[in-house]
Write a protein that holds these residues in place. Structure first.
Motif, PDB file in Angstrom:
ATOM      1  N   SER A 183      34.758  29.091  42.101  1.00 59.89           N
ATOM      2  CA  SER A 183      35.808  30.093  42.396  1.00 59.89           C
ATOM      3  C   SER A 183      36.133  30.229  43.867  1.00 59.89           C
ATOM      4  O   SER A 183      37.186  30.710  44.234  1.00 59.89           O
ATOM      5  CB  SER A 183      35.401  31.490  41.942  1.00 59.89           C
ATOM      6  OG  SER A 183      34.716  31.468  40.760  1.00 59.89           O
ATOM      7  N   ARG A 210      40.212  38.642  35.878  1.00 63.53           N
ATOM      8  CA  ARG A 210      40.609  38.301  37.238  1.00 63.53           C
ATOM      9  C   ARG A 210      41.014  39.556  37.992  1.00 63.53           C
ATOM     10  O   ARG A 210      41.677  40.431  37.424  1.00 63.53           O
ATOM     11  CB  ARG A 210      41.801  37.338  37.235  1.00 63.53           C
ATOM     12  CG  ARG A 210      41.443  35.887  37.000  1.00 63.53           C
ATOM     13  CD  ARG A 210      40.573  35.305  38.108  1.00 63.53           C
ATOM     14  NE  ARG A 210      40.233  33.912  37.881  1.00 63.53           N
ATOM     15  CZ  ARG A 210      39.106  33.481  37.296  1.00 63.53           C
ATOM     16  NH1 ARG A 210      38.207  34.327  36.866  1.00 63.53           N
ATOM     17  NH2 ARG A 210      38.882  32.180  37.154  1.00 63.53           N
ATOM     18  N   ASN A 258      31.933  28.699  29.402  1.00 64.83           N
ATOM     19  CA  ASN A 258      31.732  30.051  29.935  1.00 64.83           C
ATOM     20  C   ASN A 258      31.971  31.177  28.945  1.00 64.83           C
ATOM     21  O   ASN A 258      31.765  32.340  29.287  1.00 64.83           O
ATOM     22  CB  ASN A 258      32.775  30.307  31.036  1.00 64.83           C
ATOM     23  CG  ASN A 258      32.395  29.667  32.331  1.00 64.83           C
ATOM     24  OD1 ASN A 258      31.269  29.223  32.489  1.00 64.83           O
ATOM     25  ND2 ASN A 258      33.337  29.629  33.243  1.00 64.83           N
TER      26      ASN A 258
HETATM   27  C1  MLT Z   1      35.952  30.995  35.296  1.00 64.41           C
HETATM   28  O1  MLT Z   1      37.156  30.939  35.584  1.00 64.41           O
HETATM   29  O2  MLT Z   1      35.498  30.412  34.309  1.00 64.41           O
HETATM   30  C2  MLT Z   1      35.000  31.730  36.173  1.00 64.41           C
HETATM   31  O3  MLT Z   1      35.666  32.559  37.044  1.00 64.41           O
HETATM   32  C3  MLT Z   1      34.135  30.711  36.832  1.00 64.41           C
HETATM   33  C4  MLT Z   1      33.297  31.180  37.982  1.00 64.41           C
HETATM   34  O4  MLT Z   1      32.486  32.085  37.845  1.00 64.41           O
HETATM   35  O5  MLT Z   1      33.425  30.597  39.058  1.00 64.41           O
END
Ligand code: MLT
Length: 331
Positions: free
Chosen positions: A54, A245, A103
């Motif tokens: 990120s 987000r 994720n």
């Molecule tokens: C995602 O978009 O899957 C997460 O924000 C990944 C992250 O934690 O960098």
């Protein structure tokens, strides 16, 4: 350049499993998990592949041919690609890949963790105990069972949150112009609205819920989706969650809503400014993170051992295939 050896740059932390895959290939791998934006620009000219999470912002400046003349692929170890200027990359024929599956469980579980932490004042209770205070009577919580959870965005994470929430005995309302009513129903979700813009549904949902969670990407259509007007429609006992987000909720409006008591609390994992800077003049993101009605975490939604293994293997496999000249395996 020999097709069998390319240079791969990884400027952010990436789990070992994927790194091992790359290192056992014929490519040259540079793993610098703490690269600053300036160093990134100075390193990039000789690299063919870039693997990020990120924190790295792949802007149009980074994507200019003099900064990244050899770049062929950018891989995001996560689902969102909002930190990559995909249009600028595509114009140059640079392939952008992500990891949209690894994720899901982590993000959904973190949402539930914040939901329960908010309901039971876990953050404040723990801080109090650490500082030697026994604040039993001050920290009476609320139960989530029997309460209504509103979910905006019924993609893979939103649906997983829905199933977990029904397991906790919550009633679930969902809003997503693209969701299938049958699939929603099978997960115990009642869809609101129906119009393509989902506007009528939003108002209905906001008025009804005790908890609200958003699981949308950050797009022009979702930025500031929940602002003053929306927060004012909610019950003053309602609590909101953001593990998607920063910027889906307008941060200024959210701070005002907490300060003026339009809503009762917020669980926040993502911010418009990351990392949140706590020094100098405090940003709205920092003020939210410090607010007593907020349970705040530093973008931990995808940060589990399991999820990081999944996305690491996934993006590294895709990068190796692309460098071979093949097509990526995941969408
Ligand atoms: C995602 O978009 O899957 C997460 O924000 C990944 C992250 O934690 O960098």
């Amino acid at each position: 350049h020999s097709a069998s050896s390319f240079k791969i740059l990884i400027p952010e932390p990436l789990s070992e499993e994927g790194l091992t895959l790359l290192q056992s290939s014929s490519h040259e791998v540079t793993y610098h998990p703490k690269t600053t934006p300036d160093t990134l620009a100075s390193l990039l000219p000789s690299y063919h592949a870039l693997i990020i999470r990120s924190e790295t912002k792949v802007t149009s400046a980074i994507l200019s041919p003099d900064v990244s003349p050899n770049l062929r692929v950018i891989a995001r170890a996560g689902v969102g690609v909002d930190n990559i200027d995909v249009e600028a990359a595509t114009k140059r024929g640079i392939i952008v890949v992500n990891s949209p599956h690894g994720n899901i469980a982590a993000a959904a579980e973190h949402t539930l963790a914040l939901l329960l932490a908010l309901a039971r004042n876990i953050g404040r209770a723990d801080t109090g105990m650490k500082q030697g205070r026994w604040e039993r009577s001050k920290l009476v919580g609320v139960e989530v069972g029997g309460k209504t959870l509103g979910i905006i965005g019924l993609g893979k994470v939103g649906m997983k949150v829905a199933r977990m929430a029904t397991g906790l005995g919550m009633k679930v309302l969902g809003l997503d112009p693209y969701a299938s009513p049958e699939i929603a129903r099978s997960a115990g979700v009642k869809l609101v609205g129906g119009g393509k813009d989902g506007k009528g549904g939003l108002e209905e949902l906001l008025k009804a819920v005790d908890f609200l969670t958003v699981h949308t990407p950050l797009l022009a259509s979702t930025a500031d989706m929940i602002g003053e007007k929306e927060l004012k429609l909610m019950k003053n006992t309602a609590r909101v969650l953001n593990v998607a987000r920063g910027g889906v909720y307008n941060e200024g409006a959210l701070l005002k809503a907490l300060e003026e008591g339009w809503i009762a609390g917020a669980g926040i994992d993502v911010y418009t400014q990351e990392p949140v800077k706590f020094d100098v003049e405090e940003s709205t993101a920092a003020r939210l993170a410090r607010h007593p009605k907020v349970v705040a975490t530093p973008h931990l939604g995808a940060s589990t051992v399991e999820a990081q293994e999944n996305v690491s293997i996934d993006v590294c496999t895709q990068v190796l295939e692309i460098l071979k000249g093949g097509m990526p395996t995941a969408a």
